[in-house]
Design a protein around this motif. Structure first.
Motif, PDB file in Angstrom:
ATOM      1  N   ALA A 172     -17.971 -11.313 -11.558  1.00 40.89           N
ATOM      2  CA  ALA A 172     -17.306 -11.288 -12.552  1.00 40.89           C
ATOM      3  C   ALA A 172     -17.420  -9.768 -12.945  1.00 40.89           C
ATOM      4  O   ALA A 172     -16.387  -8.984 -13.624  1.00 40.89           O
ATOM      5  CB  ALA A 172     -17.595 -12.337 -13.611  1.00 40.89           C
ATOM      6  N   ILE A 173     -18.562  -9.443 -13.082  1.00 43.20           N
ATOM      7  CA  ILE A 173     -18.717  -7.849 -13.675  1.00 43.20           C
ATOM      8  C   ILE A 173     -17.961  -6.888 -12.726  1.00 43.20           C
ATOM      9  O   ILE A 173     -17.503  -6.037 -13.288  1.00 43.20           O
ATOM     10  CB  ILE A 173     -20.297  -7.761 -13.519  1.00 43.20           C
ATOM     11  N   ARG A 174     -18.143  -7.267 -11.387  1.00 44.09           N
ATOM     12  CA  ARG A 174     -17.310  -6.068 -10.558  1.00 44.09           C
ATOM     13  C   ARG A 174     -15.861  -6.227 -10.822  1.00 44.09           C
ATOM     14  O   ARG A 174     -15.190  -5.184 -10.910  1.00 44.09           O
ATOM     15  CB  ARG A 174     -17.803  -6.436  -9.105  1.00 44.09           C
ATOM     16  N   ARG A 175     -15.166  -7.517 -11.092  1.00 42.68           N
ATOM     17  CA  ARG A 175     -13.982  -7.548 -11.596  1.00 42.68           C
ATOM     18  C   ARG A 175     -13.649  -6.622 -12.710  1.00 42.68           C
ATOM     19  O   ARG A 175     -12.452  -6.008 -12.750  1.00 42.68           O
ATOM     20  CB  ARG A 175     -13.675  -8.897 -11.385  1.00 42.68           C
ATOM     21  N   GLY A 176     -14.533  -6.725 -13.772  1.00 39.60           N
ATOM     22  CA  GLY A 176     -14.376  -6.156 -14.817  1.00 39.60           C
ATOM     23  C   GLY A 176     -13.867  -4.674 -14.928  1.00 39.60           C
ATOM     24  O   GLY A 176     -13.538  -4.176 -15.780  1.00 39.60           O
ATOM     25  N   GLY A 177     -14.265  -4.120 -13.670  1.00 37.77           N
ATOM     26  CA  GLY A 177     -14.097  -2.648 -13.598  1.00 37.77           C
ATOM     27  C   GLY A 177     -12.690  -2.260 -13.768  1.00 37.77           C
ATOM     28  O   GLY A 177     -12.304  -1.199 -14.423  1.00 37.77           O
ATOM     29  N   LEU A 178     -11.603  -2.871 -13.279  1.00 37.66           N
ATOM     30  CA  LEU A 178     -10.433  -2.882 -13.579  1.00 37.66           C
ATOM     31  C   LEU A 178      -9.944  -2.884 -14.859  1.00 37.66           C
ATOM     32  O   LEU A 178      -9.412  -1.777 -15.308  1.00 37.66           O
ATOM     33  CB  LEU A 178      -9.614  -3.893 -12.851  1.00 37.66           C
ATOM     34  N   THR A 179     -10.314  -3.539 -15.592  1.00 35.94           N
ATOM     35  CA  THR A 179     -10.113  -3.692 -17.100  1.00 35.94           C
ATOM     36  C   THR A 179     -10.747  -2.534 -17.587  1.00 35.94           C
ATOM     37  O   THR A 179      -9.998  -1.847 -18.705  1.00 35.94           O
ATOM     38  CB  THR A 179     -10.664  -5.133 -17.723  1.00 35.94           C
ATOM     39  N   ASP A 180     -11.658  -2.044 -17.365  1.00 36.79           N
ATOM     40  CA  ASP A 180     -12.714  -1.144 -18.193  1.00 36.79           C
ATOM     41  C   ASP A 180     -11.862   0.212 -17.998  1.00 36.79           C
ATOM     42  O   ASP A 180     -11.813   0.991 -19.135  1.00 36.79           O
ATOM     43  CB  ASP A 180     -13.902  -0.774 -17.359  1.00 36.79           C
ATOM     44  N   VAL A 181     -11.149   0.620 -16.806  1.00 41.68           N
ATOM     45  CA  VAL A 181     -10.295   1.538 -16.649  1.00 41.68           C
ATOM     46  C   VAL A 181      -9.157   1.658 -17.646  1.00 41.68           C
ATOM     47  O   VAL A 181      -8.995   2.741 -18.238  1.00 41.68           O
ATOM     48  CB  VAL A 181      -9.577   1.789 -15.358  1.00 41.68           C
ATOM     49  N   VAL A 182      -8.564   0.484 -18.076  1.00 41.92           N
ATOM     50  CA  VAL A 182      -7.388   0.581 -18.802  1.00 41.92           C
ATOM     51  C   VAL A 182      -7.952   0.701 -20.376  1.00 41.92           C
ATOM     52  O   VAL A 182      -7.172   1.614 -21.127  1.00 41.92           O
ATOM     53  CB  VAL A 182      -6.487  -0.679 -18.591  1.00 41.92           C
ATOM     54  N   VAL A 183      -9.181   0.149 -20.587  1.00 40.87           N
ATOM     55  CA  VAL A 183      -9.598   0.142 -21.958  1.00 40.87           C
ATOM     56  C   VAL A 183      -9.802   1.492 -22.127  1.00 40.87           C
ATOM     57  O   VAL A 183      -9.609   1.980 -23.314  1.00 40.87           O
ATOM     58  CB  VAL A 183     -10.939  -0.651 -22.013  1.00 40.87           C
ATOM     59  N   ARG A 184     -10.413   2.449 -21.383  1.00 43.94           N
ATOM     60  CA  ARG A 184     -10.917   3.743 -21.561  1.00 43.94           C
ATOM     61  C   ARG A 184      -9.736   4.530 -21.812  1.00 43.94           C
ATOM     62  O   ARG A 184      -9.451   5.387 -22.832  1.00 43.94           O
ATOM     63  CB  ARG A 184     -11.563   4.152 -20.187  1.00 43.94           C
ATOM     64  N   GLU A 185      -8.606   4.407 -21.135  1.00 46.86           N
ATOM     65  CA  GLU A 185      -7.178   5.006 -21.238  1.00 46.86           C
ATOM     66  C   GLU A 185      -6.545   4.758 -22.902  1.00 46.86           C
ATOM     67  O   GLU A 185      -5.962   5.786 -23.047  1.00 46.86           O
ATOM     68  CB  GLU A 185      -6.410   4.731 -20.095  1.00 46.86           C
ATOM     69  N   VAL A 186      -6.784   3.381 -22.726  1.00 49.27           N
ATOM     70  CA  VAL A 186      -5.889   3.120 -23.939  1.00 49.27           C
ATOM     71  C   VAL A 186      -6.783   3.813 -25.243  1.00 49.27           C
ATOM     72  O   VAL A 186      -6.132   4.208 -26.290  1.00 49.27           O
ATOM     73  CB  VAL A 186      -5.835   1.370 -24.176  1.00 49.27           C
ATOM     74  N   ALA A 187      -8.057   3.536 -25.359  1.00 54.76           N
ATOM     75  CA  ALA A 187      -9.108   4.203 -26.132  1.00 54.76           C
ATOM     76  C   ALA A 187      -8.769   5.546 -26.445  1.00 54.76           C
ATOM     77  O   ALA A 187      -8.507   6.282 -27.580  1.00 54.76           O
ATOM     78  CB  ALA A 187     -10.239   4.053 -25.975  1.00 54.76           C
ATOM     79  N   ALA A 188      -8.361   6.400 -25.294  1.00 55.42           N
ATOM     80  CA  ALA A 188      -8.213   7.682 -25.473  1.00 55.42           C
ATOM     81  C   ALA A 188      -6.717   8.070 -26.111  1.00 55.42           C
ATOM     82  O   ALA A 188      -6.714   9.225 -26.604  1.00 55.42           O
ATOM     83  CB  ALA A 188      -8.101   8.368 -23.844  1.00 55.42           C
ATOM     84  N   ILE A 189      -5.823   7.097 -26.333  1.00 53.21           N
ATOM     85  CA  ILE A 189      -4.776   7.248 -26.857  1.00 53.21           C
ATOM     86  C   ILE A 189      -4.625   7.131 -28.491  1.00 53.21           C
ATOM     87  O   ILE A 189      -4.090   7.599 -29.302  1.00 53.21           O
ATOM     88  CB  ILE A 189      -3.732   6.358 -26.321  1.00 53.21           C
ATOM     89  N   LEU A 190      -5.737   6.017 -28.594  1.00 53.72           N
ATOM     90  CA  LEU A 190      -5.597   5.583 -30.076  1.00 53.72           C
ATOM     91  C   LEU A 190      -6.133   6.494 -31.042  1.00 53.72           C
ATOM     92  O   LEU A 190      -6.905   7.240 -30.512  1.00 53.72           O
ATOM     93  CB  LEU A 190      -6.354   4.354 -30.025  1.00 53.72           C
ATOM     94  N   PRO A 191      -5.875   6.564 -32.255  1.00 55.92           N
ATOM     95  CA  PRO A 191      -6.457   7.459 -33.458  1.00 55.92           C
ATOM     96  C   PRO A 191      -7.960   7.045 -33.275  1.00 55.92           C
ATOM     97  O   PRO A 191      -8.408   5.759 -33.086  1.00 55.92           O
ATOM     98  CB  PRO A 191      -5.693   7.112 -34.659  1.00 55.92           C
ATOM     99  N   HIS A 192      -8.873   7.884 -33.600  1.00 56.71           N
ATOM    100  CA  HIS A 192     -10.306   7.727 -33.816  1.00 56.71           C
ATOM    101  C   HIS A 192     -10.808   6.354 -34.712  1.00 56.71           C
ATOM    102  O   HIS A 192     -11.674   5.705 -34.338  1.00 56.71           O
ATOM    103  CB  HIS A 192     -11.253   8.929 -34.256  1.00 56.71           C
TER     104      HIS A 192
END
Lengths: 197, 197
Positions: free
Chosen positions: A123-143
């Motif tokens: 489950a943890i290893r699968r979560g890596g895919l989501t992590d990538v997207v979370v990181r990129e979305v966070a970079a777009i959002l206002p602080h």
DNA sequence: ACCGGAATTGAACACTGATCAATTAAAATA
DNA sequence: TATTTTAATTGATCAGTGTTCAATTCCGGT
């Protein structure tokens, strides 16, 4: 025969996984079989069951490997100096699924028995895919709205997943839709705009 | 034995479909079998193949029946005097999938062989589900943008489908998301707002 | 009473996941 | 080195699958 000196347990597990992954890519979920994997690596069926415990756990391990390839594919797409990293993510989602159709569909074709939970390691290893997207979305959002990133990212993944599914299973084509990728990107942009505003 | 006077060909087809649908709901795609259907209706396996031609066509027919039930479920949800017909649609999508998990997943688990197209009759009947959504989306859009309804509706269905998939396969729960329905409705609202503006 | 055609059968084939007593080889011990 | 112990590996066996098709059975029409 007894223990073989030419393969440690870990090596054998890797060997099975590698060949299993290859077979899955080749024939797809419906025609995949443990027996064929065993034959191809020169072991007996029983050995696969000794190593993985069950057919379901073997499939779960193979699909987890696919998740990791998928995440790596997304990261690679992001290394190109693209202005639009979000579009790159959506395109990467689609292109991985299209280029690895059998592997990709196997992820969703396989369901663990209702009484069996996904092992934590997988489950943890699968979560890596989501992590990538979370990181990129966070970079777009206002602080001040960074905390919304995980939830929004999950939702955008679901949105893209739905479009990708219909693009590859023929639903969109049947309905006359010829540009599902553009459709998905449009939906994601709308949601990101709404979150930023 | 020869022709049985107690079942015309059409009746037999209906009998197989009815029992097949029942079995699919009971055991799910992975444990479904033509033999078991045959046993339950008191015919031999061969008869199912004579009537439907192949296992794939039998499954396609069963899943088409599920599509029709699903569309009917949506229509029923819309008869309640709900102000928010779009929310009712999304909820209906989710609740049908949740209440008929095995039937719903069978739709997406089954893929026709690459060289076999979905028979027209079945494809048209399946389209009824989309038609409901297109109609409701068109009713929301300004008159001058009615022509966008089909494309937007397909995209919204894909969005909802992705959320529903992750809700039911455990992906959302694994990631800590507890309100996937609300998430889906929020995404749909954003896209409709963007289309109206 | 007969026949031709259509519906139905179910054994046969090649496969599947799963099990587990028996076997084999390596490691540990004497 | 010889012997025991331990662990890995086997593959025949079981119950099941989709698929085929010669053989059978029945019905409507002569």
């Amino acid at each position: 025969m007894g223990r073989r000196s030419d393969h440690s347990r870990a090596e054998l597990e890797g060997l099975i996984l590698e060949e299993g992954h290859r077979l899955m890519a080749e024939v797809g979920f419906a025609r995949f079989s443990a027996r064929e994997v065993a034959k191809r690596i020169g072991y007996a069926v029983g050995t696969l069951y000794n190593v993985f415990g069950s057919y379901d756990l073997l499939l779960a391990a193979i699909n987890t490997r696919t998740f990791e390839l998928w995440a790596a594919h997304l990261e690679e797409r992001l290394t190109s100096p693209s202005t639009d990293r979000i579009a790159a993510l959506v395109q990467g989602y689609f292109s991985f699924a299209a280029d690895n159709f059998n592997l990709w569909t196997a992820i969703y074709d396989h369901r663990l028995p209702a009484d069996m939970a996904m092992p934590d390691t997988l489950a943890i290893r699968r979560g890596g895919l989501t992590d990538v997207v979370v990181r990129e979305v966070a970079a777009i959002l206002p602080h001040e709205t960074h905390h919304q990133a995980p939830r929004l990212a999950r939702s955008l993944i679901a949105t893209v997943h739905g479009h990708c599914t219909f693009a590859l299973n023929g639903s969109f084509l049947l309905l006359g839709e010829t540009e599902p990728l553009e459709l998905a990107i449009a939906r994601v942009r709308e949601s990101l705009s709404a979150a930023i505003a």
